[in-house]
Design an enzyme around this catalytic site. Structure first.
Site, PDB file in Angstrom:
ATOM      1  N   ALA A 108       0.835  -1.206   0.000  1.00 27.45           N
ATOM      2  CA  ALA A 108       0.000   0.000   0.000  1.00 27.45           C
ATOM      3  C   ALA A 108       0.868   1.255   0.000  1.00 27.45           C
ATOM      4  O   ALA A 108       2.027   1.226   0.414  1.00 27.45           O
ATOM      5  CB  ALA A 108      -0.927   0.004   1.218  1.00 27.45           C
ATOM      6  N   ASP A 109       0.266   2.342  -0.451  1.00 29.95           N
ATOM      7  CA  ASP A 109       0.922   3.639  -0.391  1.00 29.95           C
ATOM      8  C   ASP A 109      -0.155   4.704  -0.206  1.00 29.95           C
ATOM      9  O   ASP A 109      -1.246   4.592  -0.784  1.00 29.95           O
ATOM     10  CB  ASP A 109       1.727   3.928  -1.657  1.00 29.95           C
ATOM     11  CG  ASP A 109       2.586   5.169  -1.508  1.00 29.95           C
ATOM     12  OD1 ASP A 109       3.620   5.089  -0.807  1.00 29.95           O
ATOM     13  OD2 ASP A 109       2.234   6.219  -2.065  1.00 29.95           O
TER      14      ASP A 109
END
Length: 231
Positions: A108-109
């Site tokens: 994720a970011d």
């Protein structure tokens, strides 16, 4: 008077934090109220303590795996809202060859967007103060991109956006928060779960947990759709 009050409140906040006075469900050693069964061994590709806390709260057992120095650059013309998913794909690609056949990766970011510009992690005190000054009294968007992958390929990807409405913040509130909490590892220079979120956030449209760094509701929906989790 207001500044002295703020100092006292921070002293109380830090004293409680140092003493470990927290609701039991928030302690790292606490067992989740609900434990989900998964088909794969879940691998979280993140150093973020907030993502670990959120995934643990979802009731998923997981291991953390970190590959340093992954290239998180993105094309100049890419729309800001598309950047976190682009980076999440880059992170996932770096892990594919490390995955065993029975493992499922979560990468994720998260980015903060205001005026069509991405606010990343501040590199120093002045940058953090400047970012919070821009957010003060305004609305901004937080976008998280999530990629799920097995050793063979990416099996799912999505992004979630939330809108955060900040109250006007005084200079002393901003500088005290930055000096005490040092939010240099956080996009936009703030953690919504920290003191600045308690006093500064007037409202949210969308997922609160997305602002923390992982949209666990949407993640659960996707894992359930894939038949990955069960009670």
């Amino acid at each position: 008077m207001a500044d002295n009050y703020l100092e006292r409140r921070f002293a109380q906040y830090e004293a409680r934090k140092a003493a470990g006075v927290k609701p039991r469900r928030h302690t790292s050693g606490a067992q989740p109220a609900v434990a989900l069964r998964t088909k794969h061994r879940i691998i979280l590709a993140s150093q973020s303590p907030r993502r670990r806390e959120l995934l643990r709260g979802l009731g998923i057992s997981f291991d953390v795996r970190v590959i340093p120095d992954i290239d998180e650059s993105y094309p100049d013309g890419l729309a800001p809202q598309e950047v976190p998913l682009h980076i999440a794909h880059a992170k996932a690609s770096a892990y594919l060859e490390t995955l065993a056949a029975d493992e499922l990766l979560i990468a994720a970011d998260t980015v903060v967007v205001i005026d069509g510009e991405i606010l990343g992690k501040p590199h120093d005190r002045d940058a953090a103060i400047g970012m919070l000054g821009r957010l003060s009294g305004r609305r901004h968007t937080v976008v998280t991109g999530v990629v799920l992958a097995t050793a063979e390929s990416v099996v799912s990807s999505f992004s979630v956006a939330s809108t955060v409405d900040f109250a006007p913040l005084s200079e002393v509130e901003i500088t005290t928060y930055v000096d005490r909490l040092r939010p240099f590892d956080k996009a936009g220079a703030y953690g919504i779960q920290e003191w600045i979120g308690f006093v500064g956030v007037r409202g949210i449209e969308g997922s609160f947990y997305n602002v923390m760094g992982l949209p666990v509701g949407r993640l659960y929906e996707e894992l359930r759709r894939m038949g990955e989790v069960s009670l």
